[in-house]
Design a protein around this motif. Structure first.
Motif, short mmCIF file in Angstrom:
data_model
loop_
_atom_site.label_atom_id
_atom_site.label_comp_id
_atom_site.label_asym_id
_atom_site.label_seq_id
_atom_site.Cartn_x
_atom_site.Cartn_y
_atom_site.Cartn_z
N VAL A 25 0.86 -1.19 0.00
CA VAL A 25 0.00 0.00 0.00
C VAL A 25 0.90 1.23 0.00
O VAL A 25 1.69 1.43 0.92
N SER A 26 0.78 2.05 -1.04
CA SER A 26 1.63 3.24 -1.14
C SER A 26 0.77 4.46 -1.44
O SER A 26 -0.36 4.34 -1.91
N LEU A 27 1.30 5.61 -1.14
CA LEU A 27 0.57 6.86 -1.39
C LEU A 27 0.50 7.16 -2.87
O LEU A 27 1.48 6.98 -3.60
N LYS A 28 -0.66 7.63 -3.33
CA LYS A 28 -0.76 8.11 -4.70
C LYS A 28 0.13 9.32 -4.88
O LYS A 28 0.36 10.09 -3.93
N GLN A 29 0.59 9.51 -6.11
CA GLN A 29 1.43 10.68 -6.39
C GLN A 29 0.68 11.96 -6.07
O GLN A 29 -0.52 12.07 -6.36
N GLY A 30 1.39 12.91 -5.50
CA GLY A 30 0.77 14.19 -5.19
C GLY A 30 0.29 14.29 -3.75
O GLY A 30 0.05 15.37 -3.26
N HIS A 31 0.17 13.12 -3.08
CA HIS A 31 -0.22 13.19 -1.66
C HIS A 31 1.04 13.33 -0.81
O HIS A 31 2.06 12.72 -1.10
N SER A 32 0.92 14.14 0.22
CA SER A 32 2.12 14.40 1.01
C SER A 32 2.47 13.17 1.83
O SER A 32 1.60 12.41 2.26
N ASP A 33 3.75 12.96 2.01
CA ASP A 33 4.27 11.77 2.69
C ASP A 33 5.17 12.26 3.83
O ASP A 33 6.38 12.30 3.71
N PRO A 34 4.55 12.68 4.95
CA PRO A 34 5.36 13.27 6.03
C PRO A 34 6.41 12.31 6.57
O PRO A 34 7.52 12.74 6.90
N GLU A 35 6.09 11.02 6.61
CA GLU A 35 7.09 10.07 7.12
C GLU A 35 8.29 9.99 6.17
O GLU A 35 9.44 9.94 6.60
N GLY A 36 7.99 10.01 4.87
CA GLY A 36 9.07 10.02 3.88
C GLY A 36 9.91 11.28 3.99
O GLY A 36 11.15 11.22 3.93
N GLU A 37 9.25 12.41 4.19
CA GLU A 37 10.00 13.68 4.30
C GLU A 37 10.89 13.69 5.53
O GLU A 37 12.04 14.12 5.48
N MET A 38 10.35 13.18 6.65
CA MET A 38 11.15 13.12 7.89
C MET A 38 12.33 12.17 7.71
O MET A 38 13.43 12.43 8.20
N THR A 39 12.09 11.07 7.01
CA THR A 39 13.18 10.10 6.79
C THR A 39 14.27 10.72 5.93
O THR A 39 15.47 10.57 6.22
N GLU A 45 -8.95 -8.19 -2.48
CA GLU A 45 -9.54 -6.91 -2.96
C GLU A 45 -10.40 -6.29 -1.85
O GLU A 45 -10.32 -5.08 -1.59
N GLY A 46 -11.22 -7.11 -1.21
CA GLY A 46 -12.06 -6.62 -0.13
C GLY A 46 -11.25 -6.08 1.04
O GLY A 46 -11.56 -5.02 1.59
N MET A 47 -10.21 -6.82 1.42
CA MET A 47 -9.35 -6.36 2.54
C MET A 47 -8.74 -5.00 2.23
O MET A 47 -8.67 -4.12 3.09
N CYS A 48 -8.27 -4.84 0.98
CA CYS A 48 -7.65 -3.56 0.60
C CYS A 48 -8.67 -2.44 0.65
O CYS A 48 -8.40 -1.37 1.19
N ARG A 49 -9.84 -2.69 0.05
CA ARG A 49 -10.83 -1.61 -0.05
C ARG A 49 -11.43 -1.26 1.29
O ARG A 49 -11.75 -0.10 1.56
N LYS A 50 -11.62 -2.27 2.14
CA LYS A 50 -12.33 -2.01 3.40
C LYS A 50 -11.41 -1.61 4.54
O LYS A 50 -11.85 -0.99 5.50
N LEU A 51 -10.15 -2.03 4.50
CA LEU A 51 -9.31 -1.76 5.66
C LEU A 51 -7.91 -1.23 5.32
O LEU A 51 -7.47 -0.25 5.90
N LEU A 52 -7.22 -1.91 4.42
CA LEU A 52 -5.78 -1.66 4.33
C LEU A 52 -5.42 -0.39 3.55
O LEU A 52 -4.39 0.23 3.83
N ALA A 53 -6.24 -0.06 2.56
CA ALA A 53 -5.92 1.12 1.75
C ALA A 53 -7.04 2.13 1.82
O ALA A 53 -8.21 1.78 1.98
N ASN A 54 -6.67 3.39 1.74
CA ASN A 54 -7.64 4.47 1.67
C ASN A 54 -7.77 4.84 0.19
O ASN A 54 -6.82 5.35 -0.41
N PRO A 55 -8.94 4.59 -0.41
CA PRO A 55 -9.05 4.77 -1.86
C PRO A 55 -8.78 6.19 -2.33
O PRO A 55 -8.42 6.42 -3.47
N THR A 56 -8.92 7.16 -1.45
CA THR A 56 -8.67 8.55 -1.84
C THR A 56 -7.18 8.82 -2.05
O THR A 56 -6.79 9.54 -2.96
N LYS A 57 -6.36 8.22 -1.20
CA LYS A 57 -4.94 8.62 -1.25
C LYS A 57 -3.96 7.47 -1.48
O LYS A 57 -2.78 7.71 -1.69
#
Lengths: 82, 82
Positions: free
Chosen positions: B8-22, B59-71
């Motif tokens: 599960v990774s952030l879509k491009q354009g969404h800020s990644d504060p953990e990445g920036e701190m790292t 697919e269900g696990m990703c959509r319902k829990l693991l990933a946020n479809p917006t970001k």
């Protein structure tokens, strides 16, 4: 420019509270989930003079910051970016 | 029994504060780090009646829990475990 994909996961035997919570949440959603482990992937874009220097840098990043040698395993692949 | 490796990774354009701190921490340690992105990998061991049912479950696990479809983007590979 180089691009390293570094995966940091817990060594076997170390407790993975985030994985356990995720398994619990999946079960509450009526998914079958015997076991869940969570690991982290860092994509690092960085400069290095050569492939060998790039590998040395990534080893250093893992040992000094990204992985805890007591409880984490790490693995990586490095690609040169044009 | 099936074993899914879900990234599960952030879509491009969404800020990644953990990445920036790292990236910041790597620079403080004198490593070159132009950009860092952080994503998560879930290894889920679960039961399913068939490969197709296993894919539907993931697919269900990703959509319902693991990933946020917006970001988030997600991808996975599923293997049957003997």
């Amino acid at each position: 420019m180089y691009r390293a994909k570094i995966e940091v996961s817990l060594k076997q035997g170390h407790s993975d509270p985030e994985g356990e919570m995720t398994a619990q949440s999946l079960k509450e959603l009526k998914f079958s989930a015997k076991k869940v482990n969570v690991s982290k992937v860092y994509i690092v874009v960085f400069e290095a003079e050569s492939k060998q220097k790039a590998e040395e840098a990534v080893e250093g990043m893992c040992r000094k910051l990204l992985a805890n040698p007591t409880k984490d395993n790490y693995s990586y692949v490095i690609e040169e970016e044009k």
